[in-house]
Design a protein around this motif. Sequence first.
Motif, PDB file in Angstrom:
ATOM      1  N   VAL A  27       0.424   2.413  -3.270  1.00 53.08           N
ATOM      2  CA  VAL A  27      -0.125   3.012  -4.523  1.00 53.08           C
ATOM      3  C   VAL A  27      -1.795   3.169  -4.312  1.00 53.08           C
ATOM      4  N   VAL A  28      -2.334   4.131  -4.829  1.00 50.48           N
ATOM      5  CA  VAL A  28      -3.627   4.684  -4.579  1.00 50.48           C
ATOM      6  C   VAL A  28      -4.431   4.263  -6.151  1.00 50.48           C
ATOM      7  N   LEU A  29      -5.515   3.594  -5.913  1.00 51.42           N
ATOM      8  CA  LEU A  29      -6.310   3.009  -7.233  1.00 51.42           C
ATOM      9  C   LEU A  29      -7.488   3.436  -7.148  1.00 51.42           C
ATOM     10  N   ASP A  30      -8.147   4.012  -8.410  1.00 49.00           N
ATOM     11  CA  ASP A  30      -9.527   4.375  -8.526  1.00 49.00           C
ATOM     12  C   ASP A  30     -10.423   3.158  -8.604  1.00 49.00           C
ATOM     13  N   GLN A  32     -11.674   1.554 -10.884  1.00 46.62           N
ATOM     14  CA  GLN A  32     -11.422   1.199 -12.071  1.00 46.62           C
ATOM     15  C   GLN A  32     -10.024   0.485 -11.882  1.00 46.62           C
ATOM     16  N   LEU A  33      -9.621   0.438 -10.629  1.00 49.68           N
ATOM     17  CA  LEU A  33      -8.014  -0.200 -10.709  1.00 49.68           C
ATOM     18  C   LEU A  33      -6.964   0.459 -11.440  1.00 49.68           C
ATOM     19  N   ARG A  34      -7.453   1.855 -11.735  1.00 51.77           N
ATOM     20  CA  ARG A  34      -6.295   2.521 -12.272  1.00 51.77           C
ATOM     21  C   ARG A  34      -5.366   3.554 -11.271  1.00 51.77           C
ATOM     22  N   VAL A  35      -4.172   3.577 -11.594  1.00 53.10           N
ATOM     23  CA  VAL A  35      -3.280   4.309 -10.614  1.00 53.10           C
ATOM     24  C   VAL A  35      -3.509   5.963 -10.545  1.00 53.10           C
ATOM     25  N   LEU A  36      -3.808   6.280  -9.367  1.00 51.52           N
ATOM     26  CA  LEU A  36      -4.098   7.603  -9.065  1.00 51.52           C
ATOM     27  C   LEU A  36      -3.067   8.274  -8.642  1.00 51.52           C
ATOM     28  N   MET A  37      -2.250   7.675  -7.755  1.00 47.00           N
ATOM     29  CA  MET A  37      -0.987   8.167  -7.301  1.00 47.00           C
ATOM     30  C   MET A  37      -0.166   6.912  -6.699  1.00 47.00           C
ATOM     31  N   ALA A  38       1.262   7.112  -6.796  1.00 44.64           N
ATOM     32  CA  ALA A  38       1.924   5.974  -6.064  1.00 44.64           C
ATOM     33  C   ALA A  38       3.135   6.668  -5.104  1.00 44.64           C
ATOM     34  N   SER A  39       3.599   6.046  -4.287  1.00 51.12           N
ATOM     35  CA  SER A  39       4.609   6.464  -3.356  1.00 51.12           C
ATOM     36  C   SER A  39       6.132   6.485  -4.097  1.00 51.12           C
ATOM     37  N   ARG A  40       6.942   7.181  -3.675  1.00 50.30           N
ATOM     38  CA  ARG A  40       8.294   7.106  -4.243  1.00 50.30           C
ATOM     39  C   ARG A  40       8.878   5.896  -4.048  1.00 50.30           C
ATOM     40  N   SER A  41       8.891   5.388  -3.005  1.00 52.93           N
ATOM     41  CA  SER A  41       9.250   3.888  -2.924  1.00 52.93           C
ATOM     42  C   SER A  41       8.685   2.989  -3.845  1.00 52.93           C
ATOM     43  N   PHE A  42       7.523   3.119  -4.337  1.00 48.83           N
ATOM     44  CA  PHE A  42       6.807   2.158  -4.982  1.00 48.83           C
ATOM     45  C   PHE A  42       7.599   2.332  -6.484  1.00 48.83           C
ATOM     46  N   LEU A 104       0.510  -8.037   0.796  1.00 50.23           N
ATOM     47  CA  LEU A 104      -0.287  -7.012   0.399  1.00 50.23           C
ATOM     48  C   LEU A 104      -1.310  -6.512   1.649  1.00 50.23           C
ATOM     49  N   ASN A 105      -1.314  -5.294   1.960  1.00 50.64           N
ATOM     50  CA  ASN A 105      -2.493  -4.720   2.688  1.00 50.64           C
ATOM     51  C   ASN A 105      -3.341  -3.744   1.886  1.00 50.64           C
ATOM     52  N   ALA A 106      -4.358  -3.904   1.926  1.00 48.76           N
ATOM     53  CA  ALA A 106      -5.577  -3.447   1.224  1.00 48.76           C
ATOM     54  C   ALA A 106      -6.707  -2.685   1.944  1.00 48.76           C
ATOM     55  N   ARG A 107      -7.150  -1.570   1.478  1.00 48.38           N
ATOM     56  CA  ARG A 107      -8.195  -0.884   2.110  1.00 48.38           C
ATOM     57  C   ARG A 107      -9.142  -0.087   1.155  1.00 48.38           C
ATOM     58  N   GLN A 108     -10.555  -0.312   1.147  1.00 49.53           N
ATOM     59  CA  GLN A 108     -11.180   0.443   0.346  1.00 49.53           C
ATOM     60  C   GLN A 108     -11.955   1.721   0.952  1.00 49.53           C
ATOM     61  N   VAL A 109     -11.885   2.692   0.166  1.00 52.14           N
ATOM     62  CA  VAL A 109     -12.180   3.775   0.612  1.00 52.14           C
ATOM     63  C   VAL A 109     -13.651   4.132   0.000  1.00 52.14           C
ATOM     64  N   VAL A 110     -14.414   4.442   0.770  1.00 50.93           N
ATOM     65  CA  VAL A 110     -15.726   4.843   0.263  1.00 50.93           C
ATOM     66  C   VAL A 110     -16.230   6.130   0.556  1.00 50.93           C
ATOM     67  N   TYR A 111     -16.636   6.965  -0.273  1.00 51.67           N
ATOM     68  CA  TYR A 111     -16.966   8.546   0.085  1.00 51.67           C
ATOM     69  C   TYR A 111     -18.601   8.785   0.375  1.00 51.67           C
ATOM     70  N   ASP A 112     -18.717   9.575   1.144  1.00 54.99           N
ATOM     71  CA  ASP A 112     -20.323   9.908   1.620  1.00 54.99           C
ATOM     72  C   ASP A 112     -20.812  10.617   0.444  1.00 54.99           C
ATOM     73  N   ILE A 119      -8.845   2.571  -3.432  1.00 51.98           N
ATOM     74  CA  ILE A 119      -8.413   1.384  -2.948  1.00 51.98           C
ATOM     75  C   ILE A 119      -6.842   1.840  -2.560  1.00 51.98           C
ATOM     76  N   LEU A 120      -6.609   1.694  -1.453  1.00 47.03           N
ATOM     77  CA  LEU A 120      -5.370   1.968  -0.853  1.00 47.03           C
ATOM     78  C   LEU A 120      -4.594   0.448  -0.879  1.00 47.03           C
ATOM     79  N   LEU A 121      -3.235   0.375  -1.414  1.00 43.52           N
ATOM     80  CA  LEU A 121      -2.628  -0.866  -1.590  1.00 43.52           C
ATOM     81  C   LEU A 121      -1.121  -0.687  -1.362  1.00 43.52           C
TER      82      LEU A 121
END
Length: 358
Positions: A27-30, A32-42, A104-112, A119-121
């Motif tokens: 799942v991809v979160l913004d 504010q921890l809202r769901v932007l998109m999720a995988s079919r498996s999710f 859980l594996n999590a990554r925070q993505v910060v844009y230039d 957040i990728l979860l």
Amino acid sequence: MLNPIATIGDAQTLAQAIVNTIPEPFVVLDGQLRVLMASRSFYETFKVDPEQIRGSLLYALGDGQWDIPALRLLLETIIPERAAMDGFEVEHDFPNVGPRTMLLNARQVVYDDSSESTILLAFTDITTRRTIEREKEELLKQTEELLRQKQILFQEMQHRVANSLQIIASILLLKARAVTSEETRHHLQDAHQRVMSVAAVQQHLHATDGIDRIEVGSYLSKLCGSLASSMIGDSRPIAIKVVADEGEIESSEAVSVGLIVTELLINAIKYAFPIDKAGAQVVVTYGIEGADWKLTVADNGVGRRTDQAVPTTGGLGTAVVKALAEQLGARIDVVSGDAGMNISITRAPSAPNVALAN
């Protein structure tokens, strides 16, 4: 070459396609921890409707059942500080799914060019693995408990065997003192001595506390010392010497070796020195070569005589030694002369049949 990703919409389509190819729930979160998109498996794993969760706060999913303290700790404390986290374990009763253990594996993505972040979860279901591990742990505990109980029963059995042997030996000794027939007395005393020899072997094995392998030198030294004390004492000038290579033998094998040594030592003390002799001694030697070994009981007594009861007449002692040697897959060799008697028990792959003379 034209770039096929011409618009933001195209980029989102590609991103969703990539997410859908991930086999684990993702799942991809913004920010504010809202769901932007999720995988079919999710969607399939957690049995949720894509239209209902997109744009929703992650904690609000399943009527608030995703408001998990461990998940809050990861997303609100650990990720802001570290930007990444792998193998964060969460146990939870997930709605529509049931109790699950997730890594859980999590990554925070910060844009230039933006203050926003995502957040990728990713979720890995390890419920089955943890169940198996717990079952193995429980099985190990049960096995250890069974081994503990076995050890207690083994010690209790040894104690009872020792008591029973002592009772039998005492009865035989009392009967020997009570009978008038010299021949009967001799047989009862002989039986008493053999019961005591079995008791001596059992006593020394009991001291090992059920260990599977026994240090042979220490075992034979204690055994021979005990026999010498009971049979010789200070009344006869016979020295008992033990020479053994360093090594161990199986406890089951030690029983047979101990009984052979006991029998041969008893015979040597009884028959090798009909009269006191200066420098009289019996030497017990145990040599080891790989998986093979050689046990020797040698005395510097009178050697074999025509009136000697053991081993020439094939008495009980001879039968005991033969049976034990055969059980061990060993051969018996006897050398006797004016210098004394030497009886060796040899176990080797090429060892022929038992050759103890009657």
